[in-house]
Design an enzyme around this catalytic site. Structure first.
Site, PDB file in Angstrom:
ATOM      1  N   TYR A   1      34.513  43.855  66.495  1.00  7.75           N
ATOM      2  CA  TYR A   1      34.690  45.020  65.624  1.00  7.75           C
ATOM      3  C   TYR A   1      33.388  45.791  65.439  1.00  7.75           C
ATOM      4  CZ  TYR A   1      39.411  44.112  63.778  1.00  7.75           C
ATOM      5  OH  TYR A   1      40.761  43.970  63.623  1.00  7.75           O
TER       6      TYR A   1
ATOM      7  N   LYS B   1      38.412  30.812  71.534  1.00  8.33           N
ATOM      8  CA  LYS B   1      38.877  30.919  72.923  1.00  8.33           C
ATOM      9  C   LYS B   1      37.745  30.412  73.805  1.00  8.33           C
ATOM     10  CE  LYS B   1      41.846  32.234  76.113  1.00  8.33           C
ATOM     11  NZ  LYS B   1      43.133  31.545  76.338  1.00  8.33           N
TER      12      LYS B   1
ATOM     13  N   ASP C   1      45.409  31.163  71.699  1.00  5.44           N
ATOM     14  CA  ASP C   1      46.782  31.332  72.202  1.00  5.44           C
ATOM     15  C   ASP C   1      47.666  30.185  71.707  1.00  5.44           C
ATOM     16  OD1 ASP C   1      45.225  29.679  73.808  1.00  5.44           O
ATOM     17  OD2 ASP C   1      46.037  30.395  75.708  1.00  5.44           O
TER      18      ASP C   1
ATOM     19  N   ASP D   1      42.457  38.805  62.551  1.00  9.45           N
ATOM     20  CA  ASP D   1      43.285  39.998  62.334  1.00  9.45           C
ATOM     21  C   ASP D   1      44.674  39.764  62.915  1.00  9.45           C
ATOM     22  OD1 ASP D   1      43.918  42.742  61.756  1.00  9.45           O
ATOM     23  OD2 ASP D   1      43.643  43.158  63.890  1.00  9.45           O
TER      24      ASP D   1
ATOM     25  N   ASP E   1      48.570  38.773  60.795  1.00  8.86           N
ATOM     26  CA  ASP E   1      49.822  39.543  60.884  1.00  8.86           C
ATOM     27  C   ASP E   1      50.968  38.608  61.287  1.00  8.86           C
ATOM     28  OD1 ASP E   1      48.534  41.960  60.279  1.00  8.86           O
ATOM     29  OD2 ASP E   1      49.612  43.062  61.834  1.00  8.86           O
TER      30      ASP E   1
HETATM   31  C1  IPM Z   1      43.301  44.530  58.541  1.00 14.79           C
HETATM   32  C2  IPM Z   1      43.513  45.828  59.269  1.00 14.79           C
HETATM   33  C3  IPM Z   1      42.155  46.422  59.640  1.00 14.79           C
HETATM   34  C4  IPM Z   1      41.458  45.427  60.546  1.00 14.79           C
HETATM   35  C5  IPM Z   1      42.197  47.817  60.299  1.00 14.79           C
HETATM   36  C6  IPM Z   1      42.905  48.827  59.412  1.00 14.79           C
HETATM   37  C7  IPM Z   1      40.833  48.296  60.674  1.00 14.79           C
HETATM   38  O1  IPM Z   1      44.330  45.618  60.382  1.00 14.79           O
HETATM   39  O2  IPM Z   1      42.630  44.544  57.490  1.00 14.79           O
HETATM   40  O3  IPM Z   1      43.802  43.500  58.994  1.00 14.79           O
HETATM   41  O4  IPM Z   1      41.712  45.401  61.769  1.00 14.79           O
HETATM   42  O5  IPM Z   1      40.645  44.650  60.042  1.00 14.79           O
HETATM   43 MG    MG Z   2      45.143  43.694  60.499  1.00 10.31          MG
END
Ligand code: IPM
Ligand code: MG
Length: 356
Positions: free
Chosen positions: A141, A186, A219, A243, A247
């Site tokens: 990042y 990884k 993975d 990240d 999700d």
């Molecule tokens: C998160 C989001 C952010 C990230 C984006 C909006 C930059 O997806 O906080 O998980 O990737 O960190």
């Molecule tokens: Mg995110």
């Protein structure tokens, strides 16, 4: 007690969900006799539109003076074609870097009553209680980027000390939980991951010898999160893997809209935000689930202000309204009645007020 919490609504549903979190903070203020200063500031696309900067200086100053920062979400299609440095997401990354919040705590503890909202079978969800610790201010990042018409480069760098400090946060958390740390990397492909694993294998036995340590390749971790989610306690991993995996993990809790997060530095200063994005598809419709942001405010009360009882009252209020059957669209069963964002927030605030 006078405390300043900077409120950064951001873009899309960010403005709607933070409004509800503010309602809840006001209810806590009333109930427990505190005084919170809640100055608002622009970030992301909102900052870009008003100040031509996704992280305006005024916002930086307000955050620097605050004890903690509560943020909604940033981004949206409106800003998809702006230059890299001006993207709304860049504003968020600059804020994280400015506050030096290197450890992002993302708890995933599905509410049993929402088991139907998860695509996973209810039996797999039993006992799931995971704390993901995502490294937040390093890795790909923040590495150098290059772009020509036909090639693109994103550099991923980690230093030993960046890895050590986030491992220490993970280890301390595991000591207060179920004594297990799963480190995700990884290392079969990436040099940064080989360093990550080497540092983990040195530090964990030395400083946290009482803890069980497991390594997983990212993975495989993605798969194990679905096949045996209850086996995880603390997961620690680098920025981008964290990240993606969070999700995925949010689906254990039924919806991204339920998950809070806390981003911490070495002190008490913290940045608190739901893990979801600005959800342009439902923005402005009073449909978003404010629980993730409200639960982030609870983490703020606990971790930055040391207000444990107040934090618990917010979490209890969320549990209470869910038990009462209130559902935003994302967590409702097909055909079930849904409430809007504002009503959900008001119900949670009222439950705090009504609690003994
Ligand atoms: C998160 C989001 C952010 C990230 C984006 C909006 C930059 O997806 O906080 O998980 O990737 O960190
Ligand atoms: Mg995110």
């Amino acid at each position: 007690m006078q405390t300043t919490i900077a409120i950064l609504p951001g873009d899309g549903i960010g403005t709607e969900v933070t409004r509800e979190a503010v309602k809840v903070l006001r209810a806590v203020e009333q109930k427990f006799g505190h005084q919170f200063e809640l100055p608002e500031a622009l970030i992301g696309g909102a900052g870009l539109d008003a100040e031509d900067d996704p992280f305006p200086q005024q916002t930086a100053d307000i955050c620097a003076d605050a004890t903690a920062v509560l943020l909604g979400a940033v981004g949206g299609p409106k800003w998809d074609s702006v230059a890299t440095e001006k993207r709304p997401e860049k504003g968020l990354l600059r804020l994280r870097a400015a506050l030096d919040v290197f450890a992002n705590l993302r708890p995933v503890a599905p509410h049993p009553i929402l088991a139907d909202a998860s695509p996973l079978r209810a039996d797999l969800l039993q006992g799931v209680d995971i704390m993901v610790v995502r490294e937040l201010t390093g890795g790909i990042y923040f590495g150098e980027k290059e772009r020509t018409a036909d090639s693109a480069t994103d550099v991923c760098t980690y230093t030993r000390s960046e890895i050590e400090r986030v491992l220490r946060i993970a280890g301390k958390l595991a000591q207060g939980r179920r004594q297990k740390v799963t480190s995700v990397d990884k290392s079969n492909v990436l040099e940064t991951s080989r360093l990550w694993r080497e540092v983990t294998n040195e530090l964990m036995p030395r400083e946290f010898g009482d803890l069980e340590l497991e390594h997983l390749l990212v993975d495989a971790a993605a798969m194990h999160l679905l096949s045996r989610p209850a086996d995880f306690d603390v997961i620690v991993t680098e920025n981008m893997f964290g990240d993606i995996l969070t999700d995925e993990a949010s689906m254990l809790a039924g919806s991204m809209g339920m998950l809070p997060s806390a981003s911490l530095n070495d002190g008490a200063r913290g940045l608190y935000e739901p893990i979801h994005g600005s959800a342009p598809d439902i923005a402005g419709q009073n449909k978003a689930n404010p629980c993730g942001t409200i639960l982030s405010a609870a983490m703020l009360l606990r971790l930055s202000l040391g207000l444990e009882e107040e934090a618990a009252s917010v979490e209890n209020a969320v549990n209470q309204v869910l038990s009462d059957g209130l559902r935003t669209g994302d967590i409702a069963k097909p055909g079930e009645a849904v409430v809007n964002t504002a009503d959900m927030g008001s119900a949670i605030a009222a439950a705090i007020d009504a609690a003994n």
